[in-house]
Write an enzyme that holds these catalytic residues in place. Structure first.
Site, PDB file in Angstrom:
ATOM      1  N   GLY A 129       0.842  -1.202   0.000  1.00 40.16           N
ATOM      2  CA  GLY A 129       0.000   0.000   0.000  1.00 40.16           C
ATOM      3  C   GLY A 129       0.867   1.238   0.000  1.00 40.16           C
ATOM      4  O   GLY A 129       1.909   1.274   0.660  1.00 40.16           O
ATOM      5  N   ASP A 155       6.049   0.727  15.503  1.00 36.31           N
ATOM      6  CA  ASP A 155       7.490   0.986  15.384  1.00 36.31           C
ATOM      7  C   ASP A 155       7.824   2.110  14.416  1.00 36.31           C
ATOM      8  O   ASP A 155       8.936   2.652  14.457  1.00 36.31           O
ATOM      9  CB  ASP A 155       8.207  -0.272  14.876  1.00 36.31           C
ATOM     10  CG  ASP A 155       8.525  -1.264  15.985  1.00 36.31           C
ATOM     11  OD1 ASP A 155       7.975  -1.121  17.088  1.00 36.31           O
ATOM     12  OD2 ASP A 155       9.328  -2.189  15.732  1.00 36.31           O
ATOM     13  N   HIS A 182       0.707 -16.781  49.471  1.00 38.20           N
ATOM     14  CA  HIS A 182       1.988 -17.339  49.938  1.00 38.20           C
ATOM     15  C   HIS A 182       2.034 -18.817  49.617  1.00 38.20           C
ATOM     16  O   HIS A 182       1.035 -19.505  49.830  1.00 38.20           O
ATOM     17  CB  HIS A 182       2.124 -17.133  51.440  1.00 38.20           C
ATOM     18  CG  HIS A 182       3.355 -17.768  52.007  1.00 38.20           C
ATOM     19  ND1 HIS A 182       4.605 -17.225  51.828  1.00 38.20           N
ATOM     20  CD2 HIS A 182       3.540 -18.938  52.688  1.00 38.20           C
ATOM     21  CE1 HIS A 182       5.510 -18.006  52.405  1.00 38.20           C
ATOM     22  NE2 HIS A 182       4.879 -19.054  52.939  1.00 38.20           N
TER      23      HIS A 182
HETATM   24  P1  FAD Z   1       5.793  -4.778  12.311  1.00 38.41           P
HETATM   25  O1  FAD Z   1       5.560  -5.895  13.242  1.00 38.41           O
HETATM   26  O2  FAD Z   1       7.163  -4.568  11.780  1.00 38.41           O
HETATM   27  O3  FAD Z   1       4.765  -4.972  11.098  1.00 38.41           O
HETATM   28  C1  FAD Z   1       4.713  -4.106  10.008  1.00 38.41           C
HETATM   29  C2  FAD Z   1       4.018  -4.826   8.863  1.00 38.41           C
HETATM   30  O4  FAD Z   1       3.770  -3.883   7.830  1.00 38.41           O
HETATM   31  C3  FAD Z   1       4.843  -5.934   8.247  1.00 38.41           C
HETATM   32  O5  FAD Z   1       4.054  -7.081   8.032  1.00 38.41           O
HETATM   33  C4  FAD Z   1       5.300  -5.326   6.902  1.00 38.41           C
HETATM   34  O6  FAD Z   1       5.507  -6.292   5.894  1.00 38.41           O
HETATM   35  C5  FAD Z   1       4.105  -4.452   6.577  1.00 38.41           C
HETATM   36  N1  FAD Z   1       4.378  -3.354   5.641  1.00 38.41           N
HETATM   37  C6  FAD Z   1       5.380  -2.440   5.678  1.00 38.41           C
HETATM   38  N2  FAD Z   1       5.261  -1.537   4.677  1.00 38.41           N
HETATM   39  C7  FAD Z   1       4.143  -1.890   3.990  1.00 38.41           C
HETATM   40  C8  FAD Z   1       3.491  -1.356   2.848  1.00 38.41           C
HETATM   41  N3  FAD Z   1       3.945  -0.253   2.218  1.00 38.41           N
HETATM   42  N4  FAD Z   1       2.395  -1.992   2.387  1.00 38.41           N
HETATM   43  C9  FAD Z   1       1.917  -3.098   3.011  1.00 38.41           C
HETATM   44  N5  FAD Z   1       2.497  -3.629   4.085  1.00 38.41           N
HETATM   45  C10 FAD Z   1       3.583  -3.035   4.590  1.00 38.41           C
HETATM   46  N6  FAD Z   1       8.683  -6.491  21.138  1.00 38.41           N
HETATM   47  C11 FAD Z   1       8.086  -6.794  22.307  1.00 38.41           C
HETATM   48  O7  FAD Z   1       7.240  -6.029  22.781  1.00 38.41           O
HETATM   49  N7  FAD Z   1       8.404  -7.935  22.986  1.00 38.41           N
HETATM   50  C12 FAD Z   1       9.329  -8.815  22.527  1.00 38.41           C
HETATM   51  O8  FAD Z   1       9.589  -9.836  23.163  1.00 38.41           O
HETATM   52  C13 FAD Z   1       9.972  -8.520  21.299  1.00 38.41           C
HETATM   53  N8  FAD Z   1      10.902  -9.361  20.794  1.00 38.41           N
HETATM   54  C14 FAD Z   1      11.478  -9.073  19.581  1.00 38.41           C
HETATM   55  C15 FAD Z   1      12.448  -9.943  19.095  1.00 38.41           C
HETATM   56  C16 FAD Z   1      13.068  -9.679  17.883  1.00 38.41           C
HETATM   57  C17 FAD Z   1      14.111 -10.643  17.356  1.00 38.41           C
HETATM   58  C18 FAD Z   1      12.684  -8.524  17.131  1.00 38.41           C
HETATM   59  C19 FAD Z   1      13.309  -8.247  15.793  1.00 38.41           C
HETATM   60  C20 FAD Z   1      11.728  -7.647  17.619  1.00 38.41           C
HETATM   61  C21 FAD Z   1      11.120  -7.899  18.861  1.00 38.41           C
HETATM   62  N9  FAD Z   1      10.181  -7.042  19.406  1.00 38.41           N
HETATM   63  C22 FAD Z   1       9.601  -7.329  20.611  1.00 38.41           C
HETATM   64  C23 FAD Z   1       9.773  -5.808  18.709  1.00 38.41           C
HETATM   65  C24 FAD Z   1       8.428  -6.044  17.994  1.00 38.41           C
HETATM   66  O9  FAD Z   1       8.571  -7.110  17.069  1.00 38.41           O
HETATM   67  C25 FAD Z   1       8.015  -4.776  17.266  1.00 38.41           C
HETATM   68  O10 FAD Z   1       7.944  -3.719  18.212  1.00 38.41           O
HETATM   69  C26 FAD Z   1       6.647  -4.936  16.637  1.00 38.41           C
HETATM   70  O11 FAD Z   1       6.625  -5.995  15.707  1.00 38.41           O
HETATM   71  C27 FAD Z   1       6.244  -3.643  15.907  1.00 38.41           C
HETATM   72  O12 FAD Z   1       4.956  -3.807  15.420  1.00 38.41           O
HETATM   73  P2  FAD Z   1       4.433  -2.962  14.159  1.00 38.41           P
HETATM   74  O13 FAD Z   1       3.043  -3.451  13.921  1.00 38.41           O
HETATM   75  O14 FAD Z   1       4.654  -1.537  14.377  1.00 38.41           O
HETATM   76  O15 FAD Z   1       5.385  -3.367  12.942  1.00 38.41           O
END
Ligand code: FAD
Ligand code: NAD
Length: 484
Positions: A122, A323, A455
């Site tokens: 998108g 994020d 406890h």
């Molecule tokens: P994301 O999960 O990155 O999802 C974004 C989505 O958008 C993806 O599917 C991507 O493909 C899609 N996308 C991007 N651009 C477009 C576009 N133009 N069109 C269509 N789709 C698109 N956080 C915790 O709270 N606890 C944990 O234990 C933890 N462990 C982690 C371990 C690892 C190894 C990593 C790498 C991260 C970890 N995190 C953890 C962080 C957590 O994964 C992220 O904070 C979280 O996934 C962010 O969510 P989000 O929805 O913002 O983005």
């Protein structure tokens, strides 16, 4: 152009899929565009968190911890086990099964909530129009009343150690090793470095972590960070602080290939040879291809989508969550933002309380905290009380052979309100929820001290630490309490 949906969400990670589900629950027609695919090129929901982040890393952390317990700790409990073996390909396969169950679960939630699932890319255009390109290349423009951007983040790369997905990998590659590398290097002693470094160290790797900063875990409470550093060191993680990687090169051929890393620490240059190198130096907002030049959405100086406190961007009716915007890059923070934005679109007025976002590092013991650290309170000149309680004095911790760690509560010296809670110990990730609830309800340390805890439980440490903040812990000798 006529309207196709009330809301289009771009991205189905935790922030985006929570937003989509809540929009639909509130009666808004909702579509979610998501471009993530699995190894076979099939679309997958759940984003980084479910596919390559929180869940797969915890599957490996839990499996590798149980392996260490069976190998080293069971005999302390009078359980003799012989020939404990780690079947790493099976661990990886199980991790994939867990991921698949959860991503299929999100598909089911989308279907059950009548959310239109649009696999593909998108791009936000002007006036809430979205250019959609499906995975097989079909293009169409969709019109919505509102758009929620939730495109997430990707790993930061560094020119001194470029990812080749063979010897030099990011966190995604490090979740897929089919055997434990003999010598494993990690760049970055942040959350990923410590969690994945722990996994592979438990499974047999010699792990060296190179961290550029001189301070270990500066975001954590100083006392806790010191304890964590010492404990992880005893477990075999060789963490070198103030170590700046200046170059890396691949040496040898075929099965004999290794990676030679040059780093500088304390003015001296050193070299290390590894079989694999994980680069874990942070994640950056992912905005490539997301915005047309006339979308009206601006970026901040660090490349995040610019939003206000309620996640509105500079473009009318366009929101951004997770994020890809400022704040901690944590799944639960994104989830709450997604729900907040959905509810605001539906006319409600919720807020996210950014002062009470829990952080957890899933090492063993776990590290968890919420609110202010002691260093932050000192720097702010705020008078405070401290109460702490060691796991070693907790009956349940001793019974469970989990006697390492501490719970520390910081409260305002005048009002007694809880300002921060820091836990290093078994099940810290669960215990911290009590602190989050207490702080959301503006509890005082005295309130927590007056509440009855079952406890014997690890949670009793919270009770004792709260009593300790006012000098009345029962299981600690305290001269002031005896006089008072
Ligand atoms: P994301 O999960 O990155 O999802 C974004 C989505 O958008 C993806 O599917 C991507 O493909 C899609 N996308 C991007 N651009 C477009 C576009 N133009 N069109 C269509 N789709 C698109 N956080 C915790 O709270 N606890 C944990 O234990 C933890 N462990 C982690 C371990 C690892 C190894 C990593 C790498 C991260 C970890 N995190 C953890 C962080 C957590 O994964 C992220 O904070 C979280 O996934 C962010 O969510 P989000 O929805 O913002 O983005
Ligand atoms: P991080 O920000 O936690 O740690 C990166 C570390 O790398 C820092 O200590 C930094 O000083 C160091 N660093 C940066 N550049 C360096 C260099 N050139 N050489 C050596 N060290 C360098 O980032 P991360 O560990 O990559 O994790 C990314 C994000 O994912 C984090 O923000 C975290 O919130 C999230 N995450 C959360 C969890 C969890 O909640 N348990 C688990 C994994 C990831």
């Amino acid at each position: 152009m006529s309207k196709d949906y009330d809301v289009i969400v771009i991205g189905a990670g935790p922030a985006g899929y929570h937003a989509a589900i809540r929009c639909s629950q509130l009666g808004l027609t909702t579509a979610c565009i998501n471009k993530m695919v699995d190894d076979m090129g099939s679309p997958v929901l759940g984003g980084t968190c479910l596919n390559w982040g929180c869940i797969p890393s915890k599957a490996l952390l839990d499996a590798s911890h149980k392996y260490v317990e069976a190998s080293n700790d069971f005999s302390d409990l009078g359980i003799e086990v012989s020939s404990v073996k780690a079947d790493i390909p099976k661990m990886i396969a199980r991790k994939r099964e867990v991921v698949s169950k959860l991503t299929k679960g999100v598909e089911g939630l989308f279907a059950g909530n009548s959310i239109t699932n649009l696999p593909g890319t998108g791009k936000l255009m002007a006036n809430c129009q979205v250019a959609y390109e499906s995975l097989d290349g079909n293009k169409k423009n969709l019109q919505a009343d509102n758009v929620i951007l939730a495109s997430g983040s990707v790993p930061v790369t560094i020119p001194t150690a470029p990812i080749d997905n063979d010897l030099i990998v990011d966190s995604t590659g490090a979740l897929e090793f089919q055997s434990a590398p003999k010598r494993l290097g990690v760049i970055g002693a942040g959350v990923i470095g410590l969690e994945l470094g722990s996994v592979w160290s438990r499974l047999g790797s010699e792990v060296i972590i190179l961290e550029a900063l001189n301070e270990f875990l500066p975001q954590a409470d100083g006392r806790i960070a010191k304890d964590v550093f010492r404990t992880l060191g005893k477990q075999g993680l060789d963490i070198r602080l103030g170590a700046r990687v200046t170059a890396s090169k691949i040496k040898g051929k075929g099965a004999k290939k290794s990676v030679l890393v040059t780093y500088e620490a304390g003015g001296e240059e050193s070299e290390l040879e590894f079989d694999k190198l994980i680069v874990a130096v942070g994640r950056r907002p992912y905005t490539e291809g997301l915005l047309s030049s006339d979308s009206g959405v601006n970026l901040d100086e660090r490349g995040f989508l610019f939003v206000n406190d309620t996640c509105s961007t500079d473009a009318p009716n366009v929101y951004a969550v997770g994020d890809v915007v400022r704040g901690p890059q944590l799944a639960h923070k994104g989830m709450e933002e997604g729900v907040m934005v959905a509810e605001r679109i539906a006319g409600k007025k919720p807020l996210v309380n950014y002062d009470v976002v829990p952080s957890v590092i899933y090492t063993h013991p776990e590290v968890a905290w919420v609110g202010k650290t002691e260093e932050q309170l000192k720097a702010g000149g705020d008078p405070y009380n401290v109460g702490s309680f060691p796991y070693a004095a907790n009956g349940r911790a001793l019974a469970a052979n989990e006697n390492e760690g501490i719970i520390k509560i910081l409260s305002d010296a005048e009002s007694d309100r809880i300002l921060g809670v820091h836990v290093f110990g078994a099940q810290a990730s669960e215990i911290i929820a009590q602190a989050v609830i207490s702080m959301e309800f503006s509890a005082t340390a005295e309130d927590l001290g007056l509440i009855m805890f079952a406890h014997p439980t690890l949670s009793e440490g919270m009770h004792e630490a709260a009593l300790g903040a006012s000098g009345h812990a029962i299981h600690m000798v305290n001269k002031k309490a005896r006089k008072g």
